[in-house]
Scaffold this active site. Structure first.
Site, mmCIF file in Angstrom:
data_model
loop_
_atom_site.group_PDB
_atom_site.id
_atom_site.type_symbol
_atom_site.label_atom_id
_atom_site.label_comp_id
_atom_site.label_asym_id
_atom_site.label_seq_id
_atom_site.Cartn_x
_atom_site.Cartn_y
_atom_site.Cartn_z
ATOM 1 C CD GLU A 89 -1.161 -0.485 3.650
ATOM 2 O OE1 GLU A 89 -1.876 -1.498 3.532
ATOM 3 O OE2 GLU A 89 -1.169 0.242 4.635
ATOM 4 C CB CYS A 330 2.490 1.421 9.298
ATOM 5 S SG CYS A 330 3.874 0.436 9.013
HETATM 6 N N1 SAH Z 1 9.906 0.312 9.362
HETATM 7 C C1 SAH Z 1 10.160 1.689 9.399
HETATM 8 C C2 SAH Z 1 9.280 2.489 8.474
HETATM 9 C C3 SAH Z 1 7.868 2.058 8.351
HETATM 10 S S1 SAH Z 1 6.878 2.306 9.794
HETATM 11 C C4 SAH Z 1 10.061 2.204 10.819
HETATM 12 O O1 SAH Z 1 9.600 1.478 11.679
HETATM 13 O O2 SAH Z 1 10.480 3.341 11.044
HETATM 14 C C5 SAH Z 1 6.694 4.060 9.767
HETATM 15 C C6 SAH Z 1 6.284 4.665 11.118
HETATM 16 O O3 SAH Z 1 4.934 4.313 11.411
HETATM 17 C C7 SAH Z 1 7.146 4.153 12.264
HETATM 18 O O4 SAH Z 1 7.565 5.211 13.081
HETATM 19 C C8 SAH Z 1 6.179 3.246 12.967
HETATM 20 O O5 SAH Z 1 6.541 3.053 14.280
HETATM 21 C C9 SAH Z 1 4.863 3.955 12.781
HETATM 22 N N2 SAH Z 1 3.662 3.153 13.040
HETATM 23 C C10 SAH Z 1 3.503 1.829 12.923
HETATM 24 N N3 SAH Z 1 2.253 1.463 13.281
HETATM 25 C C11 SAH Z 1 1.611 2.604 13.652
HETATM 26 C C12 SAH Z 1 0.304 2.899 14.140
HETATM 27 N N4 SAH Z 1 -0.607 1.939 14.278
HETATM 28 N N5 SAH Z 1 0.004 4.184 14.425
HETATM 29 C C13 SAH Z 1 0.923 5.168 14.241
HETATM 30 N N6 SAH Z 1 2.157 4.959 13.786
HETATM 31 C C14 SAH Z 1 2.509 3.686 13.495
HETATM 32 FE FE1 SF4 Z 2 8.373 -2.954 10.662
HETATM 33 FE FE2 SF4 Z 2 8.338 -1.989 13.130
HETATM 34 FE FE3 SF4 Z 2 8.392 -0.315 11.035
HETATM 35 FE FE4 SF4 Z 2 6.202 -1.775 11.563
HETATM 36 S S1 SF4 Z 2 7.069 -0.157 12.839
HETATM 37 S S2 SF4 Z 2 7.121 -1.458 9.579
HETATM 38 S S3 SF4 Z 2 7.120 -3.700 12.342
HETATM 39 S S4 SF4 Z 2 9.968 -1.783 11.665
#
Ligand code: SAH
Ligand code: SF4
Length: 344
Positions: A89, A330
């Protein structure tokens, strides 16, 4: 066969050097692909028949298929189907400063953060550079808009797919191509230390965001598995080194999870941890998901946390909430899709 959108300018130059030594053709092809947005090699009018035939033999030129789309006032969320039926996505956010697209870098994610939908769906594979580039092309074509900013914050851990991510940035940053300025590109990582080290030597001024989410190891390890491999006493000095070496300011992302990491005492600890680093903290209201038990912090709690950081000299912002109605966090659209195909 390789998708043409996965080639950097350098790759294409090498290709033409091996064919007929005429590397200037790489620039022409880039312009046809990214400025004129052709759909078939045969549309490239100033390129010889022979070269077109070579390209047709060696590469495919295929867009990504949009299989679902959800819109709100300031956000459009896309679900794409890949050639092997995997789903990824991208989320478009309409800001006053431009259009920002949040793209996926992997199918699933192996980092296993406890609060994250993408982590719930284990990594199936890396995306190649073309699959990242084509997320941008598909959205621009669908909405007839130009995207000015890219954030690598969709499904996946960009630094667990380092080489493809760097190729992707080289492609979209090229002035003959999509031409997105490096300062308009942000990579977010959960903190893979060796790749932060590698990224210090990357010569483009791309922004780096670190998903910190906790002020100490006890809390961080309880929500992020990666903290066991790269705890704060390793991560923080690496980030300091990165800032010194590159002169770039980093962002620390901090998801506000109710009763987990949102107390004033934790805000003080965070201020201590980050003191003296050229950074700012982005407080992210947690986007609740039906599968995971974490709750979002209250608005008051977020503001108290914010004030404490401010008083202690930390630059801090609260992220505007985009698309919680369309499951913008995400991995959420894909995860809902897998469970209720027609009900996203
Ligand atoms: N894997 C990388 C990038 C993708 S996640 C990382 O973890 O940085 C991008 C951001 O979205 C990250 O800061 C992650 O912690 C956040 N994220 C994941 N699930 C989320 C949610 N349910 N609500 C808000 N932010 C979320
Ligand atoms: Fe992966 Fe953690 Fe980033 Fe989610 S928040 S995409 S599990 S690294």
């Amino acid at each position: 066969m390789k998708n043409i959108y996965g080639l950097t300018m350098e790759d294409l130059e090498q290709y033409f050097i091996s064919k007929d030594g005429k590397k200037f053709k790489a620039t022409q092809v880039f312009e046809w692909l990214y400025k004129k947005r052709i759909k078939a090699f045969s549309e490239m009018r100033n390129i010889s028949k022979k070269t077109i035939a070579d390209l047709e033999n060696d590469f495919v030129i295929e867009p990504l298929n949009i299989i679902a789309k959800k819109e709100d006032v300031d956000v459009v969320k896309y679900l794409f189907n890949l050639h092997d039926n995997n789903k990824i996505e991208a989320v478009l956010m309409l800001h006053d400063y431009g259009n920002s697209l949040c793209i996926s870098t992997q199918v699933g994610c192996n980092m296993g953060c406890h609060f994250c939908e993408s982590g719930r769906l284990k990594k199936v594979r890396n995306l190649d550079a073309s699959e990242m580039v084509r997320q941008i092309l598909a959205v621009e074509e669908d909405l007839k808009i130009r995207i000015s900013h890219i954030v690598l914050m969709g499904i996946g851990e960009p630094f667990d797919n380092y080489d493809n991510v760097i190729a992707f940035i080289d492609i979209i940053n090229n002035p003959k191509g999509i031409d997105i300025g490096s300062r308009h590109i942000t990579i977010s990582t959960s903190g893979i230390v060796p790749k932060i080290e590698a990224f210090m030597n990357y010569d483009k001024q791309v922004n780096l965001a670190i998903s910190l989410h906790a002020p100490n190891n006890a809390i961080r390890s309880s929500i992020m598995e990666i903290n066991k491999a790269y705890p704060l006493e390793v991560l923080i000095p690496t980030v300091k080194k990165y800032v010194l070496k590159t002169g770039r300011r980093v962002t620390f992302e901090y998801i506000m999870l109710k009763d987990v990491n949102d107390s004033e005492e934790q805000a003080l600890l965070l201020s201590e941890l980050l003191r003296g680093i050229n950074c700012y903290v982005n407080l992210i209201p947690y986007n609740e998901t039906s599968h995971i038990e974490y709750k979002k912090s209250t608005k008051e709690q977020i503001m108290k946390f914010y004030d404490t950081l401010k008083k202690n000299g930390i630059n801090v912002t609260v992220r505007r909430e985009f698309g919680s109605k369309v499951n913008a966090a995400c991995g959420q659209l894909r995860s809902n899709y897998e469970e209720a195909k027609d009900e996203i």
